[in-house]
Design a protein around this motif. Structure first.
Motif, PDB file in Angstrom:
ATOM      1  N   MET A   1       0.842  -1.184   0.000  1.00 52.50           N
ATOM      2  CA  MET A   1       0.000   0.000   0.000  1.00 52.50           C
ATOM      3  C   MET A   1       0.880   1.238   0.000  1.00 52.50           C
ATOM      4  O   MET A   1       2.065   1.182   0.324  1.00 52.50           O
ATOM      5  N   LYS A   2       0.286   2.386  -0.349  1.00 57.52           N
ATOM      6  CA  LYS A   2       1.006   3.645  -0.339  1.00 57.52           C
ATOM      7  C   LYS A   2       0.841   4.330   1.019  1.00 57.52           C
ATOM      8  O   LYS A   2      -0.232   4.322   1.607  1.00 57.52           O
ATOM      9  N   ALA A   3       1.938   4.932   1.485  1.00 57.13           N
ATOM     10  CA  ALA A   3       1.907   5.636   2.770  1.00 57.13           C
ATOM     11  C   ALA A   3       3.009   6.686   2.792  1.00 57.13           C
ATOM     12  O   ALA A   3       3.995   6.591   2.052  1.00 57.13           O
ATOM     13  N   ILE A   4       2.820   7.699   3.628  1.00 55.02           N
ATOM     14  CA  ILE A   4       3.876   8.661   3.930  1.00 55.02           C
ATOM     15  C   ILE A   4       4.545   8.179   5.213  1.00 55.02           C
ATOM     16  O   ILE A   4       3.955   8.257   6.290  1.00 55.02           O
ATOM     17  N   VAL A   5       5.756   7.660   5.096  1.00 56.93           N
ATOM     18  CA  VAL A   5       6.448   7.091   6.252  1.00 56.93           C
ATOM     19  C   VAL A   5       7.415   8.125   6.812  1.00 56.93           C
ATOM     20  O   VAL A   5       8.269   8.655   6.089  1.00 56.93           O
ATOM     21  N   LEU A   6       7.295   8.425   8.099  1.00 59.02           N
ATOM     22  CA  LEU A   6       8.148   9.418   8.765  1.00 59.02           C
ATOM     23  C   LEU A   6       9.317   8.693   9.428  1.00 59.02           C
ATOM     24  O   LEU A   6       9.168   8.081  10.476  1.00 59.02           O
ATOM     25  N   ARG A   7      10.481   8.776   8.828  1.00 57.28           N
ATOM     26  CA  ARG A   7      11.655   8.065   9.352  1.00 57.28           C
ATOM     27  C   ARG A   7      12.575   8.986  10.139  1.00 57.28           C
ATOM     28  O   ARG A   7      13.362   8.531  10.967  1.00 57.28           O
ATOM     29  N   THR A   8      12.513  10.278   9.859  1.00 63.46           N
ATOM     30  CA  THR A   8      13.357  11.235  10.557  1.00 63.46           C
ATOM     31  C   THR A   8      12.642  12.577  10.600  1.00 63.46           C
ATOM     32  O   THR A   8      11.739  12.833   9.801  1.00 63.46           O
ATOM     33  N   TYR A   9      13.002  13.429  11.546  1.00 66.15           N
ATOM     34  CA  TYR A   9      12.412  14.759  11.597  1.00 66.15           C
ATOM     35  C   TYR A   9      12.870  15.573  10.387  1.00 66.15           C
ATOM     36  O   TYR A   9      13.998  15.424   9.912  1.00 66.15           O
ATOM     37  N   GLY A  10      11.987  16.445   9.897  1.00 69.75           N
ATOM     38  CA  GLY A  10      12.356  17.256   8.748  1.00 69.75           C
ATOM     39  C   GLY A  10      11.246  18.187   8.326  1.00 69.75           C
ATOM     40  O   GLY A  10      10.382  18.561   9.128  1.00 69.75           O
ATOM     41  N   SER A  11      11.257  18.555   7.038  1.00 73.48           N
ATOM     42  CA  SER A  11      10.303  19.511   6.484  1.00 73.48           C
ATOM     43  C   SER A  11       9.320  18.788   5.576  1.00 73.48           C
ATOM     44  O   SER A  11       9.470  17.586   5.317  1.00 73.48           O
ATOM     45  N   PRO A  12       8.318  19.493   5.054  1.00 76.19           N
ATOM     46  CA  PRO A  12       7.400  18.854   4.102  1.00 76.19           C
ATOM     47  C   PRO A  12       8.107  18.256   2.889  1.00 76.19           C
ATOM     48  O   PRO A  12       7.630  17.297   2.300  1.00 76.19           O
ATOM     49  N   ASP A  13       9.265  18.815   2.526  1.00 77.90           N
ATOM     50  CA  ASP A  13      10.010  18.295   1.385  1.00 77.90           C
ATOM     51  C   ASP A  13      10.521  16.880   1.632  1.00 77.90           C
ATOM     52  O   ASP A  13      10.871  16.170   0.683  1.00 77.90           O
ATOM     53  N   ASP A  14      10.593  16.486   2.897  1.00 73.28           N
ATOM     54  CA  ASP A  14      11.086  15.144   3.239  1.00 73.28           C
ATOM     55  C   ASP A  14       9.974  14.105   3.256  1.00 73.28           C
ATOM     56  O   ASP A  14      10.239  12.918   3.475  1.00 73.28           O
ATOM     57  N   LEU A  15       8.729  14.537   3.045  1.00 74.60           N
ATOM     58  CA  LEU A  15       7.607  13.602   3.035  1.00 74.60           C
ATOM     59  C   LEU A  15       7.469  13.004   1.636  1.00 74.60           C
ATOM     60  O   LEU A  15       7.226  13.713   0.666  1.00 74.60           O
ATOM     61  N   ALA A  16       7.634  11.707   1.544  1.00 74.96           N
ATOM     62  CA  ALA A  16       7.570  11.031   0.248  1.00 74.96           C
ATOM     63  C   ALA A  16       6.690   9.796   0.344  1.00 74.96           C
ATOM     64  O   ALA A  16       6.655   9.115   1.374  1.00 74.96           O
ATOM     65  N   ILE A  17       5.978   9.513  -0.734  1.00 74.44           N
ATOM     66  CA  ILE A  17       5.123   8.328  -0.772  1.00 74.44           C
ATOM     67  C   ILE A  17       5.992   7.078  -0.887  1.00 74.44           C
ATOM     68  O   ILE A  17       6.914   7.001  -1.713  1.00 74.44           O
ATOM     69  N   THR A  18       5.691   6.101  -0.023  1.00 78.51           N
ATOM     70  CA  THR A  18       6.457   4.865   0.044  1.00 78.51           C
ATOM     71  C   THR A  18       5.511   3.675  -0.064  1.00 78.51           C
ATOM     72  O   THR A  18       4.387   3.722   0.439  1.00 78.51           O
ATOM     73  N   GLU A  19       5.956   2.615  -0.706  1.00 81.61           N
ATOM     74  CA  GLU A  19       5.197   1.369  -0.757  1.00 81.61           C
ATOM     75  C   GLU A  19       5.586   0.499   0.437  1.00 81.61           C
ATOM     76  O   GLU A  19       6.763   0.176   0.615  1.00 81.61           O
ATOM     77  N   ILE A  20       4.597   0.156   1.274  1.00 76.44           N
ATOM     78  CA  ILE A  20       4.839  -0.712   2.423  1.00 76.44           C
ATOM     79  C   ILE A  20       3.742  -1.770   2.479  1.00 76.44           C
ATOM     80  O   ILE A  20       2.748  -1.701   1.752  1.00 76.44           O
ATOM     81  N   ASP A  21       3.930  -2.750   3.342  1.00 77.16           N
ATOM     82  CA  ASP A  21       2.933  -3.809   3.484  1.00 77.16           C
ATOM     83  C   ASP A  21       1.673  -3.284   4.152  1.00 77.16           C
ATOM     84  O   ASP A  21       1.739  -2.407   5.023  1.00 77.16           O
ATOM     85  N   LYS A  22       0.546  -3.830   3.738  1.00 81.41           N
ATOM     86  CA  LYS A  22      -0.717  -3.488   4.393  1.00 81.41           C
ATOM     87  C   LYS A  22      -0.677  -4.003   5.832  1.00 81.41           C
ATOM     88  O   LYS A  22      -0.268  -5.137   6.078  1.00 81.41           O
ATOM     89  N   PRO A  23      -1.088  -3.181   6.813  1.00 81.71           N
ATOM     90  CA  PRO A  23      -1.050  -3.639   8.207  1.00 81.71           C
ATOM     91  C   PRO A  23      -2.088  -4.720   8.489  1.00 81.71           C
ATOM     92  O   PRO A  23      -3.102  -4.824   7.789  1.00 81.71           O
TER      93      PRO A  23
END
Length: 329
Positions: free
Chosen positions: A1-23
């Motif tokens: 599924m598509k998700a915005i995954v927050l891996r580190t603190y940052g700005s809106p520019d660091d928000l990227a769509i990522t493919e991850i497993d459905k929970p």
């Protein structure tokens, strides 16, 4: 599924769509196909990890990195699957929830206690605008504010997400509402039920001589001691927000006001909607008010899922009227 995954603190520019497993839902959880979510200050505070002081306190900000993997505290959608202990929902049910995380994705797992049937007269986008902001307003007025019909209530910051709900809920509960906002939003706030609207650019509500039984301070801008001038002797001040800052604010504004409570005649309290243990009950209360026509979500802008970074950036500018909503489908 598509998700915005927050891996580190940052700005809106660091928000990227990522493919991850459905929970996969736990025993007491519901898997929701997210149709809409919303953006609010809660999200960008967690995105940036600010104020820094909050990283040292118990809560959802980690010291070196975020504890929340997927932002999006609000969501509305359809039940996809349920855990074995869930009894109140089934596949296909339309729901909305305050889960504090997970909304910036195509699917999210939500505890059964954090969601409720979607109001029948709202779209998914409208329903996604409700949970955290309206719950904050409801708790501030009723739980901390102990609002009674006929009382005089002042809402400072009446045109934002929490404020637009607070004006409507206070009016629905029989209060006389004075609202504080900027000039461009006066007509809107009047239409929501405010008896009087104060333009904060031309009038200081803490010095105009008016006294209120309850003051909901969403915008900040004045110290707690200054706001006491706008209260009756036994009035209540509820701190909800304050001016943003990298190091201390708005936490400093809220805690400073509450710390004065033992030394003054007024009650000085704060609202913590994140740890609220009655989210479902509050959502059901809000649903009744919505379906009775007493409150309506105000939506400033709607963005598609792919433009979540732009939506967060707009929210962060601090001029949103009502809510910013994301369409996920």
């Amino acid at each position: 599924m598509k998700a915005i995954v927050l891996r580190t603190y940052g700005s809106p520019d660091d928000l990227a769509i990522t493919e991850i497993d459905k929970p996969v839902p736990g025993d007491d959880e519901v898997l929701v196909r997210v149709r809409a979510t919303s953006v609010q200050p809660y999200d960008w505070h967690h995105m940036r990890g600010e104020p820094y002081i909050a990283r040292l306190m118990p809560g959802s900000l980690g010291l070196r990195g975020p504890k929340i993997g997927i932002l999006g505290a609000d969501l509305a959608g359809q039940v996809e699957a349920v855990g074995k202990d869930v009894t109140g929902f089934g596949p296909g049910d339309e729901v909305f929830a305050q889960s504090n995380q997970g909304g910036f994705a195509e699917y999210a797992c939500v505890r059964e206690s954090d969601l409720a049937p979607k109001p029948g007269n709202l779209s998914f986008e409208q329903a996604a605008a409700v949970p955290m902001a309206a719950n904050t307003a409801l708790m501030g007025l009723c739980d901390q504010g102990r609002l009674q019909a006929g009382q005089r209530v002042l809402v400072n910051g009446a045109s934002g997400g929490v404020g637009t709900f607070a004006v409507q809920i206070a009016r629905a509960l029989g209060a006389e509402v004075t609202a504080v906002c900027g000039a461009r939003n006066v007509d809107l706030v009047k239409s929501l039920g405010a008896t009087e609207v104060i333009d904060y650019t031309t009038e200081d509500f803490t010095r105009n001589g008016q006294r209120h039984d309850l003051l909901l301070d969403i915008a900040g801008g004045h110290s707690g001691s200054a706001c006491r001038r706008a209260l009756t002797r036994k009035g209540t001040y509820v701190a909800i927000g304050g001016p943003p800052g990298r190091w201390l604010q708005p936490a400093g504004h809220v805690f400073a006001a509450v710390a004065s409570s033992p030394f003054v005649s007024q009650r000085m309290v704060m609202t913590d909607v994140v740890t609220c243990g009655q989210k479902r009950q509050n959502l059901l209360t809000l649903t009744r008010l919505i379906e009775d026509g007493e409150i309506t979500p105000i939506i400033d802008r709607t963005y598609p899922f792919e433009e979540i970074p732009a939506a967060v950036r707009y929210q962060e500018e601090g001029h949103v009227v009502g809510k910013v909503v994301i369409t996920v489908r």
